[in-house]
Design an enzyme around this catalytic site. Structure first.
Site, PDB file in Angstrom:
ATOM      1  N   ARG A  37     -16.122  10.146  70.899  1.00 41.84           N
ATOM      2  CA  ARG A  37     -14.979  10.964  70.434  1.00 41.84           C
ATOM      3  C   ARG A  37     -14.745  12.030  71.493  1.00 41.84           C
ATOM      4  NH1 ARG A  37     -13.596  13.507  64.533  1.00 41.84           N
ATOM      5  NH2 ARG A  37     -13.141  11.296  64.266  1.00 41.84           N
ATOM      6  N   HIS A  81      -6.568   6.727  67.370  1.00 41.14           N
ATOM      7  CA  HIS A  81      -7.709   6.757  66.441  1.00 41.14           C
ATOM      8  C   HIS A  81      -7.829   5.369  65.792  1.00 41.14           C
ATOM      9  CE1 HIS A  81     -10.842   8.196  64.027  1.00 41.14           C
ATOM     10  NE2 HIS A  81     -10.218   9.039  63.221  1.00 41.14           N
ATOM     11  N   GLN A  84      -9.827   4.603  62.484  1.00 41.09           N
ATOM     12  CA  GLN A  84      -9.158   5.051  61.269  1.00 41.09           C
ATOM     13  C   GLN A  84      -8.186   3.988  60.776  1.00 41.09           C
ATOM     14  OE1 GLN A  84      -9.541   8.129  59.560  1.00 41.09           O
ATOM     15  NE2 GLN A  84      -8.384   6.977  58.047  1.00 41.09           N
ATOM     16  N   ASP A 109      -0.920  13.535  58.063  1.00 47.42           N
ATOM     17  CA  ASP A 109      -2.132  14.032  58.730  1.00 47.42           C
ATOM     18  C   ASP A 109      -1.887  15.492  59.097  1.00 47.42           C
ATOM     19  OD1 ASP A 109      -4.544  14.235  60.126  1.00 47.42           O
ATOM     20  OD2 ASP A 109      -3.799  13.220  61.919  1.00 47.42           O
ATOM     21  N   CYS A 126      -5.869  10.576  56.563  1.00 46.16           N
ATOM     22  CA  CYS A 126      -7.146  10.234  57.212  1.00 46.16           C
ATOM     23  C   CYS A 126      -8.254  11.210  56.836  1.00 46.16           C
ATOM     24  CB  CYS A 126      -6.956  10.196  58.720  1.00 46.16           C
ATOM     25  SG  CYS A 126      -6.325  11.751  59.386  1.00 46.16           S
ATOM     26  N   ARG A 140     -14.212   3.437  56.088  1.00 42.02           N
ATOM     27  CA  ARG A 140     -14.656   3.706  57.462  1.00 42.02           C
ATOM     28  C   ARG A 140     -16.009   3.040  57.692  1.00 42.02           C
ATOM     29  NH1 ARG A 140     -12.349   7.981  59.999  1.00 42.02           N
ATOM     30  NH2 ARG A 140     -13.264   6.918  61.783  1.00 42.02           N
TER      31      ARG A 140
HETATM   32  N1   CP Z   1     -10.724  10.797  59.510  1.00 45.52           N
HETATM   33  C1   CP Z   1     -11.671  11.155  60.387  1.00 45.52           C
HETATM   34  O1   CP Z   1     -11.775  10.631  61.499  1.00 45.52           O
HETATM   35  O2   CP Z   1     -12.519  12.106  59.922  1.00 45.52           O
HETATM   36  P1   CP Z   1     -13.599  12.886  60.787  1.00 45.52           P
HETATM   37  O3   CP Z   1     -12.870  13.707  61.797  1.00 45.52           O
HETATM   38  O4   CP Z   1     -14.365  13.712  59.804  1.00 45.52           O
HETATM   39  O5   CP Z   1     -14.481  11.875  61.475  1.00 45.52           O
HETATM   40  N1  NVA Z   2      -5.113  14.089  64.036  1.00 44.03           N
HETATM   41  C1  NVA Z   2      -6.382  14.606  63.618  1.00 44.03           C
HETATM   42  C2  NVA Z   2      -7.208  13.545  62.993  1.00 44.03           C
HETATM   43  C3  NVA Z   2      -8.536  13.979  62.486  1.00 44.03           C
HETATM   44  C4  NVA Z   2      -9.350  12.863  61.934  1.00 44.03           C
HETATM   45  C5  NVA Z   2      -7.099  15.214  64.799  1.00 44.03           C
HETATM   46  O1  NVA Z   2      -7.055  14.622  65.883  1.00 44.03           O
HETATM   47  O2  NVA Z   2      -7.684  16.281  64.652  1.00 44.03           O
END
Ligand code: CP
Ligand code: NVA
Length: 315
Positions: A111, A139, A142, A233, A273, A301
């Site tokens: 990440r 992502h 997701q 989101d 998400c 997930r």
């Molecule tokens: N939806 C999602 O990716 O959650 P986290 O950021 O908690 O991993």
């Molecule tokens: N768009 C959000 C998603 C979090 C899971 C971010 O990138 O923070």
């Protein structure tokens, strides 16, 4: 547990586009099997027995991190978690980090911020397989869970319509790609200046199948009219915290509330998400309503990431 594990041809999973339509369908089918077997308390395929998977997280995470940790362990493996300052802090180059890790682990889950940074990391090793656990642009993990949650409700997403209302961000991009690959129409409604970037929007149109359409606009009411599902989101993603106040003003007309949901088809599903910012992009009455499937998405997930790991382990 006896189950045929399809192999993932592409070395890495940096994007939904790395899957191709057939592999996307295989991953979702395998995830459904894993979910059923787990509920029955049956043992899993131990395809990671005796192996470690590295988790490199440069941003916070609850769902992605917990689900990958459980998925690896339930597949018989274990995780190592070098801290982000060690992996990405400039102590050594990212490519040297990758060339160390490839001597120990077959798969790394990352990440990070720019997708280009993830791509450079993946290119540094010819054999270690990289999974995108969220970048600024995409992502894909997701989207796998989202598709499974919708298929569980509807049997198939083909011919349905989903509206994404809010920021044209990483979640919107991967959702749109996966949706049209499975034949679901996508409508994206963002404030002006917050559209999906042009390259990603073109990629969505390129991979559409079964006549699925992708439309973009700036009117949330028009976008949700008669749709089968509404997705939103955060208005400010991780890394955009300093801009959150400005964005809150711009995005207010894009809040998913009961009045907006009333424009969608009866029984339209609500997706997010998570983490949710209640009272901002979604109201309590919507996220806590009977047609909200946000915790199904979260649960899935685990099952979808387990399927992905299994497919990447069986090449
Ligand atoms: N939806 C999602 O990716 O959650 P986290 O950021 O908690 O991993
Ligand atoms: N768009 C959000 C998603 C979090 C899971 C971010 O990138 O923070």
């Amino acid at each position: 547990m006896i189950v045929e594990l399809p192999a993932l041809e592409s070395k890495d999973f940096l994007s939904i586009l790395d899957l191709g339509s057939e592999a996307l369908e295989q991953a979702l089918a395998l995830a459904a099997v894993f979910k059923t077997e787990r509920l029955k308390g049956r043992p899993h395929a131990h395809v990671l027995e005796g192996q470690h998977v590295a988790l490199l997280f440069e941003k916070p995470s609850l769902r992605t991190h917990a689900a990958f940790t459980m998925a690896v362990r339930e597949l018989g493996g274990d995780v190592i978690e070098p801290s982000s300052d060690v992996a990405f802090g400039g102590r050594e180059s990212a490519s040297d980090v990758a060339r160390n890790l490839e001597r120990w682990v077959p798969i790394v889950v990352v990440r990070t911020f720019a997708q280009a940074r993830l791509e450079r990391f993946a290119a540094a090793s010819a054999r270690m397989r990289i999974i995108n656990a969220l970048t600024d642009e995409e992502h894909p993990c997701q989207a796998l869970a989202d598709m499974l949650a919708l298929i569980e409700r509807w049997g198939s997403v083909k011919g349905r319509t989903i509206a994404f209302v809010g920021d044209g961000n990483n979640v919107a991009a991967s959702l749109a790609q996966a949706s049209v690959m499975l034949g679901m129409h996508v409508r994206l409604a963002t404030p002006e200046g917050f559209e999906l970037n042009a390259g990603l929007a073109a990629s969505v149109r390129d991979v559409a199948r079964f006549g699925a359409t992708f439309t973009e606009g700036h009117d949330p009411v028009a976008a949700v009219q008669d749709v089968n599902a509404v997705y939103t989101d955060a208005w400010a993603s991780m890394g955009q915290e300093d801009d959150a106040e400005r964005r809150a003003g711009i995005f207010q007309p894009f809040q998913v509330n009961a009045a907006l949901m009333a424009r969608a088809a009866p029984e339209a599903l609500f997706l997010h998400c998570l983490p949710a910012h209640r009272g901002h992009e979604v109201t309590d009455e919507v996220i806590d309503s009977p047609t909200s499937i946000v915790f199904d998405q979260s649960e899935n997930r685990l099952h979808t990431q387990k399927a992905l790991l299994a497919m990447m382990s069986s090449r």
